[in-house]
Scaffold this motif. Structure first.
Motif, PDB file in Angstrom:
ATOM      1  N   LYS A   1     -59.748 -28.025  31.276  1.00 23.46           N
ATOM      2  CA  LYS A   1     -59.954 -29.082  32.261  1.00 23.46           C
ATOM      3  C   LYS A   1     -58.615 -29.719  32.606  1.00 23.46           C
ATOM      4  N   ILE A   2     -58.446 -30.071  33.870  1.00 20.83           N
ATOM      5  CA  ILE A   2     -57.238 -30.745  34.344  1.00 20.83           C
ATOM      6  C   ILE A   2     -57.669 -31.953  35.158  1.00 20.83           C
ATOM      7  N   ILE A   3     -57.152 -33.117  34.790  1.00 22.58           N
ATOM      8  CA  ILE A   3     -57.437 -34.334  35.545  1.00 22.58           C
ATOM      9  C   ILE A   3     -56.096 -34.908  36.011  1.00 22.58           C
ATOM     10  N   PRO A   4     -55.727 -34.638  37.268  1.00 25.00           N
ATOM     11  CA  PRO A   4     -54.458 -35.145  37.767  1.00 25.00           C
ATOM     12  C   PRO A   4     -54.540 -36.640  38.072  1.00 25.00           C
ATOM     13  N   GLY A   5     -53.448 -37.324  37.813  1.00 28.62           N
ATOM     14  CA  GLY A   5     -53.359 -38.738  38.131  1.00 28.62           C
ATOM     15  C   GLY A   5     -52.142 -38.994  38.990  1.00 28.62           C
ATOM     16  N   VAL A   6     -51.862 -40.251  39.250  1.00 31.71           N
ATOM     17  CA  VAL A   6     -50.724 -40.622  40.082  1.00 31.71           C
ATOM     18  C   VAL A   6     -49.413 -40.325  39.363  1.00 31.71           C
ATOM     19  N   VAL A   7     -49.351 -40.626  38.054  1.00 29.17           N
ATOM     20  CA  VAL A   7     -48.119 -40.453  37.281  1.00 29.17           C
ATOM     21  C   VAL A   7     -48.251 -39.351  36.237  1.00 29.17           C
ATOM     22  N   SER A   8     -49.426 -39.236  35.631  1.00 25.83           N
ATOM     23  CA  SER A   8     -49.619 -38.259  34.562  1.00 25.83           C
ATOM     24  C   SER A   8     -50.831 -37.382  34.851  1.00 25.83           C
ATOM     25  N   THR A   9     -50.905 -36.286  34.105  1.00 27.14           N
ATOM     26  CA  THR A   9     -52.014 -35.347  34.213  1.00 27.14           C
ATOM     27  C   THR A   9     -52.616 -35.155  32.831  1.00 27.14           C
ATOM     28  N   GLU A  10     -53.927 -35.267  32.736  1.00 28.76           N
ATOM     29  CA  GLU A  10     -54.631 -35.041  31.469  1.00 28.76           C
ATOM     30  C   GLU A  10     -55.076 -33.580  31.438  1.00 28.76           C
ATOM     31  N   VAL A  11     -54.673 -32.877  30.401  1.00 31.54           N
ATOM     32  CA  VAL A  11     -54.993 -31.452  30.270  1.00 31.54           C
ATOM     33  C   VAL A  11     -55.780 -31.241  28.981  1.00 31.54           C
ATOM     34  N   THR A  12     -56.937 -30.612  29.097  1.00 30.35           N
ATOM     35  CA  THR A  12     -57.729 -30.257  27.929  1.00 30.35           C
ATOM     36  C   THR A  12     -57.618 -28.759  27.731  1.00 30.35           C
ATOM     37  N   LEU A  13     -57.217 -28.382  26.504  1.00 30.17           N
ATOM     38  CA  LEU A  13     -57.063 -26.967  26.164  1.00 30.17           C
ATOM     39  C   LEU A  13     -58.048 -26.599  25.067  1.00 30.17           C
ATOM     40  N   GLU A  14     -58.637 -25.417  25.180  1.00 29.65           N
ATOM     41  CA  GLU A  14     -59.616 -24.947  24.196  1.00 29.65           C
ATOM     42  C   GLU A  14     -58.966 -23.900  23.303  1.00 29.65           C
ATOM     43  N   ILE A  15     -58.983 -24.189  21.996  1.00 26.99           N
ATOM     44  CA  ILE A  15     -58.415 -23.267  21.001  1.00 26.99           C
ATOM     45  C   ILE A  15     -59.439 -22.208  20.628  1.00 26.99           C
ATOM     46  N   ALA A  16     -60.669 -22.655  20.432  1.00 25.20           N
ATOM     47  CA  ALA A  16     -61.802 -21.798  20.072  1.00 25.20           C
ATOM     48  C   ALA A  16     -63.042 -22.496  20.637  1.00 25.20           C
ATOM     49  N   PRO A  17     -64.170 -21.817  20.718  1.00 27.73           N
ATOM     50  CA  PRO A  17     -65.364 -22.468  21.252  1.00 27.73           C
ATOM     51  C   PRO A  17     -65.645 -23.799  20.533  1.00 27.73           C
ATOM     52  N   GLY A  18     -65.659 -24.880  21.306  1.00 26.40           N
ATOM     53  CA  GLY A  18     -65.934 -26.195  20.748  1.00 26.40           C
ATOM     54  C   GLY A  18     -64.744 -26.895  20.111  1.00 26.40           C
TER      55      GLY A  18
END
Length: 69
Positions: free
Chosen positions: A15-32
């Protein structure tokens, strides 16, 4: 990729949530099993992040703490 950090984990961008100054990135290592990081907006653009892309989680810290209840 060559990097001096010892703690690297291969993951998939979930998942990627772009913002004005920063971006939140969610990375999956393994299911869950996910790690979320805040990076600068410009870094997100330079990395050409897209959902499903392979990436590395790089942990660079002088201290890592462990706690239990």
């Amino acid at each position: 990729m060559q990097i001096s950090a010892r703690n690297t984990i291969k993951a998939t961008v979930k998942k990627i949530i772009p913002g004005v100054v920063s971006t939140e990135v969610t990375l999956e290592i393994a299911p869950g099993v996910e790690v979320t990081s805040l990076i600068t907006k410009s870094s997100g653009e330079k990395l050409h992040l897209t959902v499903g892309k392979q990436a590395y989680i790089v942990i660079k810290a002088t201290d890592v703490m462990v706690a239990v209840d």
